[in-house]
Design a protein around this motif. Sequence first.
Motif, PDB file in Angstrom:
ATOM      1  N   THR A 170       0.860  -1.181   0.000  1.00 37.47           N
ATOM      2  CA  THR A 170       0.000   0.000   0.000  1.00 37.47           C
ATOM      3  C   THR A 170       0.901   1.236   0.000  1.00 37.47           C
ATOM      4  OG1 THR A 170      -1.727  -1.169   1.203  1.00 37.47           O
ATOM      5  CG2 THR A 170      -1.788   1.233   1.275  1.00 37.47           C
ATOM      6  N   PRO A 171       0.674   2.173  -0.928  1.00 42.01           N
ATOM      7  CA  PRO A 171       1.537   3.356  -0.993  1.00 42.01           C
ATOM      8  C   PRO A 171       1.409   4.244   0.251  1.00 42.01           C
ATOM      9  CG  PRO A 171       0.061   3.236  -2.897  1.00 42.01           C
ATOM     10  CD  PRO A 171      -0.329   2.149  -1.961  1.00 42.01           C
ATOM     11  N   THR A 172       2.470   4.988   0.537  1.00 42.16           N
ATOM     12  CA  THR A 172       2.484   5.923   1.664  1.00 42.16           C
ATOM     13  C   THR A 172       2.922   7.306   1.159  1.00 42.16           C
ATOM     14  OG1 THR A 172       4.774   5.380   2.200  1.00 42.16           O
ATOM     15  CG2 THR A 172       3.044   4.125   3.337  1.00 42.16           C
ATOM     16  N   VAL A 173       2.618   8.315   1.976  1.00 47.49           N
ATOM     17  CA  VAL A 173       3.022   9.695   1.669  1.00 47.49           C
ATOM     18  C   VAL A 173       3.921  10.148   2.799  1.00 47.49           C
ATOM     19  CG1 VAL A 173       2.190  12.032   1.284  1.00 47.49           C
ATOM     20  CG2 VAL A 173       0.840  10.115   0.490  1.00 47.49           C
TER      21      VAL A 173
ATOM     22  N   VAL B  90      -6.351   8.119  -1.231  1.00 48.73           N
ATOM     23  CA  VAL B  90      -7.654   7.518  -0.943  1.00 48.73           C
ATOM     24  C   VAL B  90      -7.783   6.266  -1.804  1.00 48.73           C
ATOM     25  CG1 VAL B  90     -10.150   7.865  -0.988  1.00 48.73           C
ATOM     26  CG2 VAL B  90      -8.625   9.798  -0.486  1.00 48.73           C
ATOM     27  N   PRO B  91      -7.923   5.079  -1.186  1.00 46.83           N
ATOM     28  CA  PRO B  91      -8.070   3.858  -1.989  1.00 46.83           C
ATOM     29  C   PRO B  91      -9.394   3.851  -2.754  1.00 46.83           C
ATOM     30  CG  PRO B  91      -8.145   3.350   0.360  1.00 46.83           C
ATOM     31  CD  PRO B  91      -7.924   4.820   0.247  1.00 46.83           C
ATOM     32  N   VAL B  92      -9.354   3.315  -3.956  1.00 42.87           N
ATOM     33  CA  VAL B  92     -10.548   3.190  -4.798  1.00 42.87           C
ATOM     34  C   VAL B  92     -10.908   1.706  -4.838  1.00 42.87           C
ATOM     35  CG1 VAL B  92     -11.524   3.529  -7.100  1.00 42.87           C
ATOM     36  CG2 VAL B  92      -9.879   5.196  -6.177  1.00 42.87           C
ATOM     37  N   ALA B  93     -12.153   1.394  -4.494  1.00 41.95           N
ATOM     38  CA  ALA B  93     -12.603   0.001  -4.484  1.00 41.95           C
ATOM     39  C   ALA B  93     -13.491  -0.254  -5.711  1.00 41.95           C
ATOM     40  CB  ALA B  93     -13.380  -0.293  -3.212  1.00 41.95           C
ATOM     41  N   TYR B  94     -13.272  -1.386  -6.366  1.00 38.49           N
ATOM     42  CA  TYR B  94     -14.063  -1.790  -7.526  1.00 38.49           C
ATOM     43  C   TYR B  94     -14.813  -3.074  -7.180  1.00 38.49           C
ATOM     44  CZ  TYR B  94     -11.466   1.573 -10.359  1.00 38.49           C
ATOM     45  OH  TYR B  94     -10.932   2.717 -10.866  1.00 38.49           O
ATOM     46  N   LYS B  95     -16.019  -3.249  -7.744  1.00 35.84           N
ATOM     47  CA  LYS B  95     -16.784  -4.486  -7.518  1.00 35.84           C
ATOM     48  C   LYS B  95     -16.117  -5.668  -8.199  1.00 35.84           C
ATOM     49  CE  LYS B  95     -21.294  -2.529  -6.665  1.00 35.84           C
ATOM     50  NZ  LYS B  95     -22.706  -2.591  -6.951  1.00 35.84           N
ATOM     51  N   SER B  96     -15.539  -5.438  -9.370  1.00 33.57           N
ATOM     52  CA  SER B  96     -14.801  -6.497 -10.051  1.00 33.57           C
ATOM     53  C   SER B  96     -13.392  -5.980 -10.337  1.00 33.57           C
ATOM     54  CB  SER B  96     -15.510  -6.922 -11.342  1.00 33.57           C
ATOM     55  OG  SER B  96     -15.577  -5.846 -12.237  1.00 33.57           O
ATOM     56  N   ASP B  97     -12.439  -6.896 -10.400  1.00 38.60           N
ATOM     57  CA  ASP B  97     -11.036  -6.538 -10.561  1.00 38.60           C
ATOM     58  C   ASP B  97     -10.779  -5.953 -11.958  1.00 38.60           C
ATOM     59  OD1 ASP B  97      -8.314  -6.266 -10.486  1.00 38.60           O
ATOM     60  OD2 ASP B  97      -7.877  -8.419 -10.355  1.00 38.60           O
TER      61      ASP B  97
ATOM     62  N   TRP C 281      -5.468   4.229  -6.212  1.00 33.22           N
ATOM     63  CA  TRP C 281      -5.589   5.229  -5.157  1.00 33.22           C
ATOM     64  C   TRP C 281      -5.758   6.593  -5.826  1.00 33.22           C
ATOM     65  CZ3 TRP C 281      -2.417   1.125  -5.168  1.00 33.22           C
ATOM     66  CH2 TRP C 281      -2.466   0.256  -4.066  1.00 33.22           C
ATOM     67  N   GLU C 282      -6.531   7.439  -5.211  1.00 36.14           N
ATOM     68  CA  GLU C 282      -6.666   8.807  -5.703  1.00 36.14           C
ATOM     69  C   GLU C 282      -5.707   9.675  -4.892  1.00 36.14           C
ATOM     70  OE1 GLU C 282     -10.157  11.538  -4.772  1.00 36.14           O
ATOM     71  OE2 GLU C 282     -10.581  10.898  -6.844  1.00 36.14           O
ATOM     72  N   ILE C 283      -4.835  10.377  -5.591  1.00 36.35           N
ATOM     73  CA  ILE C 283      -3.920  11.313  -4.929  1.00 36.35           C
ATOM     74  C   ILE C 283      -4.623  12.667  -4.912  1.00 36.35           C
ATOM     75  CG2 ILE C 283      -1.680  12.468  -5.042  1.00 36.35           C
ATOM     76  CD1 ILE C 283      -0.620  10.019  -6.579  1.00 36.35           C
ATOM     77  N   ARG C 284      -4.909  13.180  -3.712  1.00 28.47           N
ATOM     78  CA  ARG C 284      -5.610  14.460  -3.557  1.00 28.47           C
ATOM     79  C   ARG C 284      -4.644  15.527  -3.038  1.00 28.47           C
ATOM     80  NH1 ARG C 284     -11.234  12.630  -0.545  1.00 28.47           N
ATOM     81  NH2 ARG C 284     -11.985  11.322  -2.261  1.00 28.47           N
ATOM     82  N   ALA C 285      -4.532  16.621  -3.781  1.00 27.68           N
ATOM     83  CA  ALA C 285      -3.680  17.740  -3.368  1.00 27.68           C
ATOM     84  C   ALA C 285      -4.485  18.646  -2.450  1.00 27.68           C
ATOM     85  CB  ALA C 285      -3.207  18.504  -4.599  1.00 27.68           C
ATOM     86  N   GLU C 286      -4.045  18.753  -1.187  1.00 27.33           N
ATOM     87  CA  GLU C 286      -4.842  19.496  -0.203  1.00 27.33           C
ATOM     88  C   GLU C 286      -4.241  20.827   0.226  1.00 27.33           C
ATOM     89  OE1 GLU C 286      -5.442  16.493   2.799  1.00 27.33           O
ATOM     90  OE2 GLU C 286      -7.179  15.705   1.712  1.00 27.33           O
TER      91      GLU C 286
ATOM     92  N   VAL D 242       5.676  16.496  -1.411  1.00 25.88           N
ATOM     93  CA  VAL D 242       5.743  15.212  -0.714  1.00 25.88           C
ATOM     94  C   VAL D 242       6.167  14.134  -1.709  1.00 25.88           C
ATOM     95  CG1 VAL D 242       3.963  15.848   0.963  1.00 25.88           C
ATOM     96  CG2 VAL D 242       3.324  14.653  -1.124  1.00 25.88           C
ATOM     97  N   VAL D 243       6.510  12.980  -1.169  1.00 21.29           N
ATOM     98  CA  VAL D 243       6.862  11.835  -2.009  1.00 21.29           C
ATOM     99  C   VAL D 243       5.903  10.695  -1.689  1.00 21.29           C
ATOM    100  CG1 VAL D 243       8.655  10.161  -2.606  1.00 21.29           C
ATOM    101  CG2 VAL D 243       9.290  12.524  -2.115  1.00 21.29           C
ATOM    102  N   VAL D 244       5.320  10.139  -2.752  1.00 18.15           N
ATOM    103  CA  VAL D 244       4.470   8.947  -2.633  1.00 18.15           C
ATOM    104  C   VAL D 244       5.380   7.757  -2.922  1.00 18.15           C
ATOM    105  CG1 VAL D 244       2.477   7.724  -3.574  1.00 18.15           C
ATOM    106  CG2 VAL D 244       2.421  10.225  -3.388  1.00 18.15           C
ATOM    107  N   ARG D 245       5.369   6.769  -1.996  1.00 19.74           N
ATOM    108  CA  ARG D 245       6.273   5.616  -2.147  1.00 19.74           C
ATOM    109  C   ARG D 245       5.514   4.314  -1.955  1.00 19.74           C
ATOM    110  NH1 ARG D 245      10.032   8.842   0.998  1.00 19.74           N
ATOM    111  NH2 ARG D 245      11.942   9.096  -0.182  1.00 19.74           N
ATOM    112  N   THR D 246       6.019   3.318  -2.640  1.00 18.89           N
ATOM    113  CA  THR D 246       5.585   1.947  -2.398  1.00 18.89           C
ATOM    114  C   THR D 246       6.668   1.027  -2.940  1.00 18.89           C
ATOM    115  OG1 THR D 246       3.797   0.335  -2.625  1.00 18.89           O
ATOM    116  CG2 THR D 246       4.265   1.698  -4.545  1.00 18.89           C
ATOM    117  N   THR D 247       6.607  -0.233  -2.549  1.00 16.96           N
ATOM    118  CA  THR D 247       7.549  -1.218  -3.086  1.00 16.96           C
ATOM    119  C   THR D 247       6.761  -2.376  -3.683  1.00 16.96           C
ATOM    120  OG1 THR D 247       7.734  -2.280  -0.932  1.00 16.96           O
ATOM    121  CG2 THR D 247       9.428  -0.653  -1.492  1.00 16.96           C
ATOM    122  N   GLY D 248       7.385  -2.989  -4.650  1.00 17.04           N
ATOM    123  CA  GLY D 248       6.786  -4.131  -5.324  1.00 17.04           C
ATOM    124  C   GLY D 248       7.875  -5.044  -5.831  1.00 17.04           C
ATOM    125  N   PRO D 249       7.482  -6.191  -6.348  1.00 16.73           N
ATOM    126  CA  PRO D 249       8.494  -7.132  -6.824  1.00 16.73           C
ATOM    127  C   PRO D 249       9.164  -6.614  -8.100  1.00 16.73           C
ATOM    128  CG  PRO D 249       6.307  -7.923  -7.382  1.00 16.73           C
ATOM    129  CD  PRO D 249       6.128  -6.670  -6.572  1.00 16.73           C
ATOM    130  N   GLY D 250      10.449  -6.857  -8.174  1.00 17.79           N
ATOM    131  CA  GLY D 250      11.202  -6.534  -9.378  1.00 17.79           C
ATOM    132  C   GLY D 250      11.900  -7.768  -9.884  1.00 17.79           C
TER     133      GLY D 250
END
Length: 157
Positions: free
Chosen positions: A100-103, A111-118, A124-129, A134-142
């Motif tokens: 899950t990404p962090t700021v 804000v996570p966006v949920a869908y009924k089907s994949d 995620w919606e990035i909202r400028a307030e 800031v830096v949005v970060r996450t890690t995943g497989p490489g």
Amino acid sequence: MTQARVLRAAAVTPVLGVAAAACTNEPTPSSTSALPTPVSTTPPPTAVPPTTLAPSPSDSPSSATPPPTVLTEADSGLTVTLAVGATVPLRLDSRLQWETPTVDGPGVTLVPVAYKSDPGYREWEIRAERPGEVVVRTTGPGPSGPRELRITVRVIG
């Protein structure tokens, strides 16, 4: 005698020419109207609209490149500029195991966006307030271990 006739004819010819000219209805040309009317070869002046200089890119805040319509893992390393109140979606391939990404600071909310089907991605919606960066970060497989996704978000005014 023939010579006298020739002389008399020569003397009468100019007198007859003057008399013939006096009998016509056309006015006698004056010295000024005999000259041709001058013709201008230059075009008449035209109105030229005033020149307005366009502002240079540094003069106008609206000249910034608009943010992408969607951010993905391919945008890692990118700096995105958003106005306060703007949003942009972050979509990560759901076949990969992204955390899950962090700021790293205030001013932007995820804000996570949920869908009924994949749909094939997590979103995620990035909202400028508020203004800041800031830096949005996450890690995943490489291919050779975990890789980091890092997107800098600059929020303006």
